[in-house]
Design an enzyme around this catalytic site. Structure first.
Site, mmCIF file in Angstrom:
data_model
loop_
_atom_site.group_PDB
_atom_site.id
_atom_site.type_symbol
_atom_site.label_atom_id
_atom_site.label_comp_id
_atom_site.label_asym_id
_atom_site.label_seq_id
_atom_site.Cartn_x
_atom_site.Cartn_y
_atom_site.Cartn_z
ATOM 1 N N GLU A 468 53.458 47.914 49.458
ATOM 2 C CA GLU A 468 54.383 47.816 48.092
ATOM 3 C C GLU A 468 54.389 49.218 47.895
ATOM 4 O OE1 GLU A 468 51.774 45.461 44.942
ATOM 5 O OE2 GLU A 468 53.585 45.452 43.988
ATOM 6 N N GLU A 742 45.429 51.860 37.340
ATOM 7 C CA GLU A 742 46.877 50.408 37.851
ATOM 8 C C GLU A 742 45.659 49.357 36.454
ATOM 9 O OE1 GLU A 742 47.470 47.818 40.439
ATOM 10 O OE2 GLU A 742 48.793 47.027 40.022
HETATM 11 C C1 BGC Z 1 53.072 46.657 40.591
HETATM 12 C C2 BGC Z 1 53.587 46.588 39.575
HETATM 13 C C3 BGC Z 1 54.138 45.394 39.062
HETATM 14 C C4 BGC Z 1 53.437 44.309 38.992
HETATM 15 C C5 BGC Z 1 54.729 43.156 38.416
HETATM 16 C C6 BGC Z 1 52.828 44.862 41.149
HETATM 17 O O1 BGC Z 1 52.033 45.009 41.918
HETATM 18 O O2 BGC Z 1 52.156 47.533 41.483
HETATM 19 O O3 BGC Z 1 53.230 47.961 39.149
HETATM 20 O O4 BGC Z 1 54.940 46.179 37.939
HETATM 21 O O5 BGC Z 1 53.549 43.869 40.605
HETATM 22 O O6 BGC Z 1 54.616 41.901 39.077
#
Ligand code: BGC
Length: 892
Positions: A468, A742
């Site tokens: 990502e 996260e």
């Molecule tokens: C990301 C995030 C993001 C979110 C929103 C995730 O996969 O890591 O931090 O803001 O998706 O959909």
């Protein structure tokens, strides 16, 4: 005033601390400096490269964003700038090199040289070597005439340069990632010292990077920007008569496969040291079997070539493992005790062809590397030895997020393991520090700093480890104020905002991450994410006090608000379409993080009010009266809609959650103080009902403590902040986290990794709370754009006996540091030159107009009043136990 003692500590260009002055994009860069004492006037000197020395007096005593007082620089033109206070004995600041890069696209006259103009998708590609030689004699340059030599360069892909056998710079992953359809950054390197008389050679390592190869999630996308990798390099020599000779390299390039046999930013690098052509970047190297690259004219590509606005990515720190152990199966496991973004450097001796594999992971799970969260970013590097004595290697064109590494096939015993972790990120200047009597809080702050470092790898990303690593707009939207407290990132963020504007113009709305990749994620306007286009420039303005960022982003800012206004059908109520809401509310199911218990459309309308107001304020600052009226109107309509849809007359919110109420408080959405008071009581009640555990996601978490503090719930804010049971900030700390996670429970209490497919241990978004620690716990807050007015108002509580925050802002160092000794509350304050402060003590006394310098204040404070015990909690210590562990916090 004693100007003769005014020392200038730091001198920088624009708002770009940390950006070197070589190769800048502004012909008239504004100057800022930090002085030890004020002065009525300043003198600026420019020592031009042609020998001319010019002096100018600045019209005021200002040290901030002083207009360039000389003729605008043309491309390549430069000199050394220094500053001193006007006065007989004032000493000069150290000189700052200022030199324009290539400012005009027409300055670029060479084509790209491409060793690989296309490659089949679906497979990792190798790296390439390019080299070119020239003879100064052939150019008519006799020895001793070269005064300066500059390389202006960039690439499709990522590159590193060598000149006559030595690396040209320490920069990594250049040119970094921008929205390459619109902007491609260029680098300027000073190579004067490396140029020799007669024959010279320049070489480049080149590989896919972001431009080509696979990036993005859900399988990712291949070759997003083009099918080629290519180097653009213009080498220019300035002679002693100031004439500039461009070295004609375009027909001189040849290329060869590099020892990097395959590489991907996510996947890792495979390197065969036997394939390195010895001395390949030296002039005497025989390249007769090298091939000619394809020359691609510049006109074939749409991107604007632009000098960078922020510092480059580099190795910032080196870590040694704290443990090295042989594990079952024969691998050797290393623990670096810190989750980082970076790579390993290995030093080893092995037979030719012997291969070592390097595995990386953020955590251990069930005694093994926890690699599942990496998804497709397998993060495995491979090195095949040359067999030639001691070999030192680090991959060039890949980067990993890891704390643990495992060596597979190490050709020696444990004692022979010589491996370091190189911490790699944007070379930012640190500007903010926090410290307190609570070891857990200190570690949390440290984790926020690390998550910021690990996620500022050229652009602000969500995470550094899985497939990502994208510029998610919502993440930086909530984190920007904290980011600006910790590091000087104006240059990095203002560059990224240019991409936001460019992609917004292309997509018709602000994409959810920038640069945007169409890899399957919903491509719709989304509240709190798209609002970054307005809030990030506004936060930069607040921090630096410079309206230029608002001028630059104005069209992007208002286009976002106009779009949302249209989406509400002019009603002000944004109640349709895709929304991420209070993303990752702990109550949301692991596989559906957007299912928060806060109404998504309430979040959307609240943000609409906030950003419409900001655009109205921006229009006012820029003197656009008609616009101001228009956006006040839009904000007013949205506010009316919000109130009639979501707020009861008594102050209850229809979506009765901490996030809804916190948003309404912090965004000033109530019609009366009575309503806010009632809502505040309800917020305190809800937070207590939940036993002071977190029940907010990306939207609510950064502001929940501020909201509580504002409505008389400071102790509830402390209970939340110091909570250590799941979900809470200190739960992570207690579990041994070295970065911010996260998910609240990225690691579950039994040590297993959250089963969700999206589980990172390194996201800064929830770490935005560090801003509260600085502003409220330690009490150091800016009360005017640029920090010319400070509000120093510590709110002690939570059993803390000491807290301090320092910020090296645009005017210099400001500090608020308090401690409690019995019933005494003692406060030390530093106010920088050019600022004044209002100091508010916990006993209610207010001291206005505190001027620059150090000051001490004291008042009486009864412990019981400020520290009611926290119900049912205790600090568990965990791996950081032992450092002043505040067992029984609250029971003062
Ligand atoms: C990301 C995030 C993001 C979110 C929103 C995730 O996969 O890591 O931090 O803001 O998706 O959909």
């Amino acid at each position: 005033m004693t100007p003769q003692h005014a020392h200038v500590h730091e001198l920088w260009l624009e708002n770009r601390r940390g950006l070197e002055g070589l190769g800048i994009g502004e012909p008239s860069p504004r100057l800022s400096w930090i002085a030890s004492t004020p002065a009525d006037a300043w003198e600026v000197e420019l020592q031009r490269d042609d020998g001319l020395i010019e002096h100018r007096l600045t019209p005021s005593g200002s040290t901030r964003l002083v207009e360039w007082p000389f003729a605008p620089l043309r491309s390549r033109e430069g000199g050394h700038v220094r500053v001193r206070a006007v006065g007989a004995d004032a000493s000069w600041s150290p000189p700052l090199r200022v030199e324009a890069g290539l400012l005009d696209p027409a300055d670029w006259v060479v084509p790209f040289a491409s060793p690989s103009a296309s490659a089949p998708a679906g497979e990792l590609r190798p790296g390439y070597l390019l080299r070119a030689t020239w003879d100064n004699g052939d150019l008519g340059i006799v020895p001793g005439r070269i005064r300066r030599a500059r390389v202006y360069s960039t690439a499709h892909g990522v590159y590193e340069l060598e000149l006559n056998g030595s690396p040209v710079a320490a920069d990594l992953l250049s040119p970094g990632w921008t929205s390459y359809r619109h902007r491609l950054r260029t680098q300027t390197y000073d190579v004067t010292e490396s140029i020799r008389e007669g024959r010279n050679a320049i070489g480049a390592w080149l590989a896919d990077g972001w431009y080509r190869g696979r990036i993005g999630f859900d399988g990712g996308l291949w070759d997003v920007y083009g099918s080629d990798v290519a180097l653009l390099l213009q080498l220019e020599l300035t002679l002693d008569d100031d004439s500039v000779v461009r070295v004609p390299l375009e027909d001189a390039w040849s290329w060869h496969p590099s020892p990097i046999t395959r590489v991907g930013l996510y996947e890792g690098e495979r390197y065969d040291a036997r394939l390195l052509p010895a001395a390949w970047s030296r002039p005497e190297f025989d390249d007769t079997d090298w091939a000619s690259p394809t020359l691609l004219p510049l006109t074939g590509f749409p991107a604007r070539l632009e000098p960078p606005t922020g510092p480059p990515v580099r190795v910032i720190e080196t870590l040694r493992p704290v443990s090295i152990e042989r594990i079952e199966g024969g691998r050797i496991r290393l623990d670096f005790a810190q989750n980082i973004s970076g790579k390993l450097r290995i030093r080893l001796r092995g037979p030719a062809g012997h291969t070592v594999r390097l595995h990386h992971a953020e955590v251990l799970e069930g005694g093994a590397l926890g690699v599942r969260p990496l998804r497709a970013a397998i993060s495995i590097d491979e090195y095949a030895c040359s067999g030639d004595g001691v070999e030192v290697w680090s991959p060039r064109f890949t980067i990993h997020g890891f704390r643990y590494a495992e060596l597979e096939g190490w050709p020696g015993d444990l004692e022979s393991v010589d491996v370091e972790a190189l911490v790699v990120h944007t070379d930012m200047v640190r500007t903010g520090w926090f410290e307190s009597s609570h070891a857990g809080l200190n570690r949390l702050h440290e984790n926020v700093v690390w998550s910021m470092r690990d996620n500022f790898v050229d652009l602000p990303t969500d995470c550094p480890q899985r497939d990502e690593r994208l510029g998610w707009t919502g993440d930086i939207q909530v984190f920007a104020p904290t980011a600006l407290r910790l590091f000087a990132v104006h240059g990095t963020l203002s560059g990224w905002l240019r991409d936001v504007a460019a992609e917004q113009a292309e997509q018709g709305h602000v994409p959810n991450f920038v640069p945007w990749l169409d890899c399957g994620f919903p491509n719709f306007p989304t509240a709190a994410w798209g609002d970054a286009a307005v809030i990030v420039p506004w936060e930069l303005y607040q921090h630096d006090g410079d309206v230029r960022i608002l001028e630059d982003q104005y069209d992007s800012m208002r286009a976002w608000v106009d779009l949302v206004h249209r989406l509400t059908g002019g009603t002000g109520l944004w109640n349709s379409g895709f929304q991420l809401g209070d993303w990752l509310d702990p109550a949301a199911p692991p596989d559906n993080p957007g299912e928060s218990h806060t109404d998504k459309h309430l979040v959307a309308t609240a943000y609409h009010v906030r950003t419409a107001r900001i655009v109205a304020d921006t229009a006012a600052l820029l003197g656009r009266r008609a616009d101001e009226e228009r956006y006040r109107g839009i904000a007013g309509r949205a506010l009316d809609a919000f109130r009639s849809e979501y707020v009861s007359p008594a102050g209850r919110i229809v979506s009765d959650t901490p996030t809804s109420i916190a948003l309404s408080i912090v965004f000033d959405l109530f019609a009366s103080p009575e309503q806010e008071l009632r809502a505040g009581e309800r917020l305190v009640e809800l937070v207590a009902q939940n036993d002071y555990r977190i029940s907010t996601g990306f939207v609510g978490t950064p502001i929940i403590c501020d909201a509580l503090a504002r409505v008389g719930g400071i102790q509830a804010a402390y209970h939340l902040l110091l909570q250590d049971q799941l979900p809470s900030w200190l739960y992570q700390v207690g579990m041994g986290a070295t970065t911010v996670w996260e998910r609240w429970d990225s690691m579950l209490p039994d040590g297993t990794v959250n089963p969700g497919d999206m589980t990172s241990f390194n996201h800064y978004a929830l770490g935005a709370i560090a801003g509260f620690m600085h502003r409220v716990v330690a009490g150091l807050e800016s009360a005017a754009p640029g920090g010319s007015l400070l509000r120093i108002a510590p709110r002690p509580g939570g059993g803390l006996t000491h807290a301090s925050s320092s910020h090296r802002g645009p005017l210099g160092l400001a500090t608020s540091s308090w401690r409690r000794e019995g019933d005494a509350f003692l406060l030390d304050v530093v106010v920088p030159v050019g600022a004044t402060a209002t100091v508010e003590l916990p006993d209610g006394s207010v001291i206005d107009a505190v001027g620059p310098g150090r000051h001490a204040f004291a008042c009486t404070m009864r412990a019981a009043a400020s520290d009611p015990p926290r119900p049912k909690m205790r600090w568990r210590g965990g791996p950081h136990d032992g450092e002043d562990s505040p067992v029984g916090v609250g029971a003062v």
